[in-house]
Every structure is written in C-alpha cells, then in structure tokens.
Design a protein around this motif. Structure first.
Motif, short mmCIF file in Angstrom:
data_model
loop_
_atom_site.label_atom_id
_atom_site.label_comp_id
_atom_site.label_asym_id
_atom_site.label_seq_id
_atom_site.Cartn_x
_atom_site.Cartn_y
_atom_site.Cartn_z
N VAL A 107 5.80 6.66 -0.81
CA VAL A 107 5.88 6.16 0.56
C VAL A 107 5.04 4.89 0.56
N ALA A 108 5.65 3.76 0.88
CA ALA A 108 4.96 2.48 0.78
C ALA A 108 5.17 1.63 2.02
N ARG A 109 4.16 0.80 2.31
CA ARG A 109 4.28 -0.24 3.33
C ARG A 109 4.21 -1.59 2.62
N THR A 110 5.02 -2.55 3.07
CA THR A 110 4.99 -3.88 2.50
C THR A 110 5.58 -4.88 3.48
N PRO A 111 5.01 -6.10 3.56
CA PRO A 111 5.62 -7.12 4.40
C PRO A 111 6.88 -7.72 3.76
N HIS A 112 7.17 -7.31 2.52
CA HIS A 112 8.35 -7.81 1.81
C HIS A 112 9.25 -6.62 1.44
N PRO A 113 9.89 -6.00 2.43
CA PRO A 113 10.71 -4.82 2.13
C PRO A 113 11.92 -5.19 1.28
N PRO A 114 12.39 -4.28 0.45
CA PRO A 114 13.55 -4.57 -0.40
C PRO A 114 14.83 -4.62 0.43
N ASP A 115 15.74 -5.47 0.01
CA ASP A 115 17.08 -5.53 0.59
C ASP A 115 17.94 -4.55 -0.18
N LEU A 116 18.12 -3.35 0.35
CA LEU A 116 18.81 -2.30 -0.39
C LEU A 116 20.29 -2.61 -0.57
N THR A 142 0.86 -1.18 0.00
CA THR A 142 0.00 0.00 0.00
C THR A 142 0.89 1.23 0.00
N GLY A 143 0.41 2.30 -0.55
CA GLY A 143 1.24 3.49 -0.56
C GLY A 143 0.65 4.62 -1.36
N GLN A 144 1.33 5.75 -1.25
CA GLN A 144 0.96 6.95 -1.98
C GLN A 144 2.20 7.50 -2.66
N GLY A 145 1.99 8.20 -3.77
CA GLY A 145 3.12 8.80 -4.46
C GLY A 145 2.67 10.02 -5.24
N PHE A 146 3.64 10.76 -5.75
CA PHE A 146 3.32 11.89 -6.61
C PHE A 146 4.44 12.10 -7.63
N GLN A 147 4.11 12.79 -8.67
CA GLN A 147 5.07 13.31 -9.64
C GLN A 147 4.78 14.79 -9.81
N THR A 148 5.84 15.57 -9.97
CA THR A 148 5.64 17.00 -10.18
C THR A 148 6.79 17.55 -11.00
N ALA A 149 6.49 18.53 -11.84
CA ALA A 149 7.53 19.20 -12.62
C ALA A 149 8.31 20.13 -11.71
N VAL A 150 9.63 20.11 -11.83
CA VAL A 150 10.51 21.01 -11.10
C VAL A 150 11.46 21.62 -12.13
N PRO A 151 12.14 22.73 -11.79
CA PRO A 151 13.07 23.33 -12.75
C PRO A 151 14.10 22.31 -13.25
N GLY A 152 14.15 22.10 -14.55
CA GLY A 152 15.11 21.20 -15.15
C GLY A 152 14.65 19.77 -15.33
N ASP A 210 11.70 -1.57 8.68
CA ASP A 210 10.47 -2.09 9.29
C ASP A 210 9.29 -2.11 8.32
N GLY A 211 9.55 -2.54 7.08
CA GLY A 211 8.45 -2.66 6.13
C GLY A 211 7.97 -1.36 5.54
N VAL A 212 8.70 -0.28 5.76
CA VAL A 212 8.35 1.03 5.19
C VAL A 212 9.44 1.44 4.21
N PRO A 232 7.04 9.37 11.43
CA PRO A 232 6.09 9.50 12.55
C PRO A 232 4.65 9.32 12.15
N ARG A 233 4.32 9.58 10.90
CA ARG A 233 2.94 9.41 10.43
C ARG A 233 2.61 7.95 10.15
N LEU A 234 3.65 7.12 10.13
CA LEU A 234 3.45 5.68 9.92
C LEU A 234 3.77 4.90 11.19
N GLY A 235 3.84 5.60 12.32
CA GLY A 235 4.04 4.93 13.59
C GLY A 235 5.45 4.48 13.85
N ARG A 236 6.42 5.08 13.19
CA ARG A 236 7.83 4.71 13.43
C ARG A 236 8.48 5.74 14.34
#
Length: 226
Positions: A116-125, A99-109, A193-195, A222-226
């Motif tokens: 921002v996503a939650r998942t029980p299968h977090p990536p191994d960075l 689950t998650g939310q995202g955005f795209q926006t034009a910026v200079p250049g 922690d899955g975020v 903090p908005r996701l309880g971390r």
C-alpha cells in the motif's frame, strides 16, 4: 511430483516484492521542476489483516516500500530490452517521493505479497497495460542468466473511481521443455488519487487474487482518507 524450474532466491524475491517497482511507463514531468512535499506516511494498519489471507496463519515479512525501492534500484538489471524492462521487473512506481508498507508471506502453493503506497506520481495503469501487451514475450539478461518473460494482460476487477490492472507473467529459461512449468507471477493493482494497492502472488497458489485485491483496497482506502 513433476520437476519445476528453479530460480535463485534473490531473483525470486526481487520479482515477487511488489515494491521492486521503480518507474512508470510514461511519466509526465512539468516543464519547470517544482519541489513536491513528500506524501504522508502509510500506517501498517492499512495492510490486509492476517486473518484475511487464505490458508493457515503464517508469519509475515513486513517491509517499508521506500526502503525496498532503493534496494531494488541498486540491484536490478538496468539494461532494457525493447523498452520492456519496466514490465519484466514489475516497476509500477517511480523512485522518489513514495511512502508505504508491504508484506510477504508464504501461502499454500507459493507466496503472496501486498503493498500500500502513497505517491505524488501515481502509475498510469492503462498505459502500463498497453506496454505489457507490447512486451508479451521477451528474453532478458538478469544477473547473467537469460530468462524468457511471457506476460498476459487479463480483465481487471472493476473498482468505482479507480484504475485497475491485472496480468500474469511466466518466467522460463530459453529452450526449456514445454511440459516443464516456469515461475508464475500474478499481479493485480488498483490506483486512485495518489494511492496504489498492489497484490502479487508467485507459484501455484490458486488464490482469487482479484477478490483479494479489491478487499485490500476497501480495507486500505478509509485508513488513507479516501
């Protein structure tokens, strides 16, 4: 103004949207599958506020991460090149319970995206960074247009208690003159922690993406309880 390489808009969107991430590099699966409840929803307030984005105010194109993942899975080139498809397409998340939310926006250049996503299968960075180094330069066939992908992993910001990743990708066409710039994508990811919080920019934005990603993490946690 120097000529710049042009990529089809659909392809740029697919590569730019951070939620076009569909798999981890080396997911670990239990011997017996146990149903995992879906993660709680991510509130839109977890995203960076508009005023935190440098440059003049702009309308943000907000998207749902799970929906974007499904769309990306149905349209992405599924052929792999020496095990590098995940790196080329920026796939940091597995399909499934996300689950998650995202955005795209034009910026200079260029353009900026955040998810921002939650998942029980977090990536191994750490594993993802190692794979990106192995796939530093590959040629892929995406939508019948061959593309050279050059990836450079750089030092990532330090965030206590979290894994971090920072890399740059440049897309060019085979035989493209050295003086003709390609499409530059920069990505910074922070996970714990899955975020997962991920920022990606495209073009010559000159943003301090590391600092902006840390700010996004500090805002979301903090908005996701971390």
């Amino acid at each position: 103004m120097p000529a710049r390489i042009r990529f089809p808009p659909a392809r740029v969107a697919l590569l730019l949207i951070a939620a076009a991430a569909v798999a981890t590099i080396s997911p670990a699966k239990p011997a017996t599958a146990v149903p995992v409840p879906g993660p709680p929803a991510v509130p839109p307030a977890a995203l960076l506020p508009t005023e935190a984005i440098p440059g003049p105010p702009a309308v943000r194109d907000v998207f749902d991460v799970a929906t974007a993942l499904s769309t990306a899975l149905s349209t992405a080139d599924r052929r792999d090149t020496a095990g590098c498809a995940d790196v080329v397409h920026g796939r940091l998340l597995r399909p499934g319970a996300v689950t998650g939310q995202g955005f795209q926006t034009a910026v200079p250049g260029g353009q900026l995206s955040e998810l921002v996503a939650r998942t029980p299968h977090p990536p191994d960075l750490t594993a993802w960074a190692a794979q990106a180094r192995r796939c530093a330069r590959v040629t892929v066939g995406d939508q019948a247009v061959p593309t050279v992908s050059t990836t450079t992993v750089g030092p990532a910001p330090v965030v206590p208690g979290a894994e971090t990743l920072s890399y740059q990708q440049v897309l060019t066409l085979p035989g493209q003159p050295a003086g003709l710039p390609g499409l530059r994508l920069r990505t910074v990811a922070i996970a714990a922690d899955g975020v997962l919080v991920l920022l990606r920019d495209a073009g010559a934005t000159d943003l301090d993406l590391d600092t902006l990603a840390v700010a996004a993490w500090q805002h979301a946690a903090p908005r996701l309880g971390r």
